[in-house]
Scaffold this motif. Structure first.
Motif, PDB file in Angstrom:
ATOM      1  N   LYS A   1      37.427  -5.503  66.649  1.00  7.32           N
ATOM      2  CA  LYS A   1      38.440  -4.835  66.335  1.00  7.32           C
ATOM      3  C   LYS A   1      38.824  -3.747  66.748  1.00  7.32           C
ATOM      4  O   LYS A   1      37.837  -2.844  66.865  1.00  7.32           O
ATOM      5  CB  LYS A   1      38.527  -5.791  65.207  1.00  7.32           C
ATOM      6  N   LEU A   2      40.061  -3.605  66.376  1.00 10.62           N
ATOM      7  CA  LEU A   2      40.866  -2.160  66.495  1.00 10.62           C
ATOM      8  C   LEU A   2      41.462  -1.851  65.416  1.00 10.62           C
ATOM      9  O   LEU A   2      41.733  -2.494  64.247  1.00 10.62           O
ATOM     10  CB  LEU A   2      41.625  -2.209  68.209  1.00 10.62           C
ATOM     11  N   ALA A   3      40.804  -1.020  64.674  1.00 10.79           N
ATOM     12  CA  ALA A   3      41.601  -0.617  63.754  1.00 10.79           C
ATOM     13  C   ALA A   3      42.443   0.839  63.636  1.00 10.79           C
ATOM     14  O   ALA A   3      41.895   2.181  64.593  1.00 10.79           O
ATOM     15  CB  ALA A   3      40.666  -0.076  62.860  1.00 10.79           C
ATOM     16  N   THR A   4      43.272   1.193  63.762  1.00 13.56           N
ATOM     17  CA  THR A   4      44.466   2.614  63.962  1.00 13.56           C
ATOM     18  C   THR A   4      44.658   3.441  62.481  1.00 13.56           C
ATOM     19  O   THR A   4      44.946   2.729  62.215  1.00 13.56           O
ATOM     20  CB  THR A   4      45.700   2.027  64.650  1.00 13.56           C
ATOM     21  N   TYR A   5      44.054   4.377  62.307  1.00 17.83           N
ATOM     22  CA  TYR A   5      44.401   5.863  61.075  1.00 17.83           C
ATOM     23  C   TYR A   5      45.364   6.272  61.663  1.00 17.83           C
ATOM     24  O   TYR A   5      45.154   7.358  62.366  1.00 17.83           O
ATOM     25  CB  TYR A   5      42.705   6.275  61.206  1.00 17.83           C
ATOM     26  N   LEU A   6      46.147   6.798  60.807  1.00 13.35           N
ATOM     27  CA  LEU A   6      47.685   7.353  61.000  1.00 13.35           C
ATOM     28  C   LEU A   6      47.629   8.428  59.386  1.00 13.35           C
ATOM     29  O   LEU A   6      47.155   8.232  58.748  1.00 13.35           O
ATOM     30  CB  LEU A   6      49.233   6.984  60.960  1.00 13.35           C
ATOM     31  N   ALA A   7      47.800   9.598  60.192  1.00 14.79           N
ATOM     32  CA  ALA A   7      48.142  10.548  59.385  1.00 14.79           C
ATOM     33  C   ALA A   7      49.653  10.667  59.365  1.00 14.79           C
ATOM     34  O   ALA A   7      50.493  11.185  60.743  1.00 14.79           O
ATOM     35  CB  ALA A   7      47.066  11.696  60.066  1.00 14.79           C
ATOM     36  N   PHE A   8      49.591  11.216  58.025  1.00 11.38           N
ATOM     37  CA  PHE A   8      51.241  12.035  57.667  1.00 11.38           C
ATOM     38  C   PHE A   8      51.495  12.345  56.979  1.00 11.38           C
ATOM     39  O   PHE A   8      50.355  13.147  55.697  1.00 11.38           O
ATOM     40  CB  PHE A   8      51.358  10.039  56.859  1.00 11.38           C
ATOM     41  N   ASN A   9      52.145  13.233  56.624  1.00  9.24           N
ATOM     42  CA  ASN A   9      52.988  14.771  56.311  1.00  9.24           C
ATOM     43  C   ASN A   9      53.460  14.095  54.823  1.00  9.24           C
ATOM     44  O   ASN A   9      54.939  15.105  54.564  1.00  9.24           O
ATOM     45  CB  ASN A   9      53.938  15.300  57.396  1.00  9.24           C
ATOM     46  N   GLY A  10      52.529  13.590  54.083  1.00  9.74           N
ATOM     47  CA  GLY A  10      53.522  13.532  52.575  1.00  9.74           C
ATOM     48  C   GLY A  10      54.191  11.954  52.493  1.00  9.74           C
ATOM     49  O   GLY A  10      54.635  11.684  51.214  1.00  9.74           O
ATOM     50  N   ASP A  11      54.057  11.081  53.335  1.00  5.80           N
ATOM     51  CA  ASP A  11      55.055  10.305  53.172  1.00  5.80           C
ATOM     52  C   ASP A  11      54.339   8.526  53.833  1.00  5.80           C
ATOM     53  O   ASP A  11      54.933   7.885  54.047  1.00  5.80           O
ATOM     54  CB  ASP A  11      55.877   9.984  53.644  1.00  5.80           C
ATOM     55  N   THR A  76      51.052  13.091  67.024  1.00  3.82           N
ATOM     56  CA  THR A  76      49.902  13.472  67.564  1.00  3.82           C
ATOM     57  C   THR A  76      48.420  13.280  66.706  1.00  3.82           C
ATOM     58  O   THR A  76      47.536  13.186  67.060  1.00  3.82           O
ATOM     59  CB  THR A  76      49.765  14.703  67.854  1.00  3.82           C
ATOM     60  N   ARG A  77      48.205  12.725  65.179  1.00  2.74           N
ATOM     61  CA  ARG A  77      47.853  12.563  63.949  1.00  2.74           C
ATOM     62  C   ARG A  77      47.425  10.973  63.859  1.00  2.74           C
ATOM     63  O   ARG A  77      47.825  10.635  62.987  1.00  2.74           O
ATOM     64  CB  ARG A  77      48.314  12.809  63.072  1.00  2.74           C
ATOM     65  N   TYR A  78      46.817  10.180  64.981  1.00  7.72           N
ATOM     66  CA  TYR A  78      46.002   9.070  64.639  1.00  7.72           C
ATOM     67  C   TYR A  78      44.725   9.227  65.883  1.00  7.72           C
ATOM     68  O   TYR A  78      44.294  10.152  66.196  1.00  7.72           O
ATOM     69  CB  TYR A  78      47.041   8.863  65.332  1.00  7.72           C
ATOM     70  N   GLN A  79      43.882   8.084  64.899  1.00  2.05           N
ATOM     71  CA  GLN A  79      42.629   7.320  65.407  1.00  2.05           C
ATOM     72  C   GLN A  79      42.521   6.198  65.868  1.00  2.05           C
ATOM     73  O   GLN A  79      43.030   5.227  65.221  1.00  2.05           O
ATOM     74  CB  GLN A  79      41.777   8.192  65.085  1.00  2.05           C
ATOM     75  N   VAL A  80      41.952   5.650  67.140  1.00  2.62           N
ATOM     76  CA  VAL A  80      41.135   4.675  67.279  1.00  2.62           C
ATOM     77  C   VAL A  80      40.051   3.873  66.943  1.00  2.62           C
ATOM     78  O   VAL A  80      39.208   4.879  67.041  1.00  2.62           O
ATOM     79  CB  VAL A  80      42.251   3.790  68.274  1.00  2.62           C
ATOM     80  N   THR A  81      39.956   3.340  66.235  1.00  2.00           N
ATOM     81  CA  THR A  81      38.480   3.005  66.074  1.00  2.00           C
ATOM     82  C   THR A  81      38.051   1.451  66.149  1.00  2.00           C
ATOM     83  O   THR A  81      39.051   0.029  66.462  1.00  2.00           O
ATOM     84  CB  THR A  81      38.201   2.560  64.626  1.00  2.00           C
ATOM     85  N   VAL A  82      36.948   1.301  66.633  1.00  2.00           N
ATOM     86  CA  VAL A  82      36.375  -0.179  66.557  1.00  2.00           C
ATOM     87  C   VAL A  82      35.079  -0.431  65.798  1.00  2.00           C
ATOM     88  O   VAL A  82      34.565   0.468  65.825  1.00  2.00           O
ATOM     89  CB  VAL A  82      35.712  -0.250  68.478  1.00  2.00           C
ATOM     90  N   ASN A  83      35.731  -1.634  65.500  1.00  2.00           N
ATOM     91  CA  ASN A  83      34.786  -2.105  65.013  1.00  2.00           C
ATOM     92  C   ASN A  83      34.201  -3.059  65.378  1.00  2.00           C
ATOM     93  O   ASN A  83      34.524  -3.932  65.755  1.00  2.00           O
ATOM     94  CB  ASN A  83      35.690  -2.764  63.457  1.00  2.00           C
ATOM     95  N   CYS A  84      32.748  -3.257  65.130  1.00  2.00           N
ATOM     96  CA  CYS A  84      31.323  -3.432  65.351  1.00  2.00           C
ATOM     97  C   CYS A  84      31.147  -4.438  64.927  1.00  2.00           C
ATOM     98  O   CYS A  84      30.391  -3.567  63.229  1.00  2.00           O
ATOM     99  CB  CYS A  84      30.906  -3.533  66.550  1.00  2.00           C
TER     100      CYS A  84
END
Length: 94
Positions: A1-11, A76-84
Motif C-alpha cells: 500500500k502506498l501512502a502520501t505525506y504532504l507538508a503544508f505551510n499552516g493550512d 515540493t514538500r511530499y513523501q511517498v511511503t510503501v507500507n508492507c
C-alpha cells in the motif's frame, strides 16, 4: 500500500478537510497546541497540525504543518511511503 505525506505551510487542517470532502473516509488530526511539542515550537506553528491522516478505502493521505516556512516551496514538500506487511514484501519491493 502506498501512502502520501504532504507538508503544508499552516493550512494542513483546511487541506485535509477538503480531501475528506472529496474522498470521504476517516480524518484524524493531532494538533501542536496542547501537545508536549508546543513549548518547543515557534509561535507561528503552535496552532498548526502536528500530524493528520485521512484513511479512505485502502488509501492513506497524511499531512502536517511541521515544516520550515522560510524554505517552504509549494508542490515540493511530499513523501511517498510503501507500507508492507512482511519482510518478504519489503524485500520484493526493494
Amino acid at each position: 500500500k502506498l501512502a502520501t505525506y504532504l507538508a503544508f505551510n499552516g493550512d494542513a487542517r483546511e487541506a485535509m478537510n477538503l480531501y475528506k470532502s472529496v474522498f470521504g473516509g476517516e480524518l484524524d488530526i493531532m494538533e501542536i497546541a496542547g501537545s508536549g511539542m508546543e513549548e518547543n515550537m515557534p509561535e507561528h506553528l503552535r496552532n498548526g497540525v502536528m500530524h493528520s491522516s485521512l484513511t479512505f478505502g485502502d488509501n492513506m493521505l497524511l499531512g502536517s504543518d511541521m515544516c520550515d516556512p522560510e524554505n517552504f516551496v509549494a508542490g515540493t514538500r511530499y513523501q511517498v511511503t510503501v507500507n508492507c506487511e512482511s519482510d518478504e514484501e519489503i524485500e520484493s519491493c526493494f
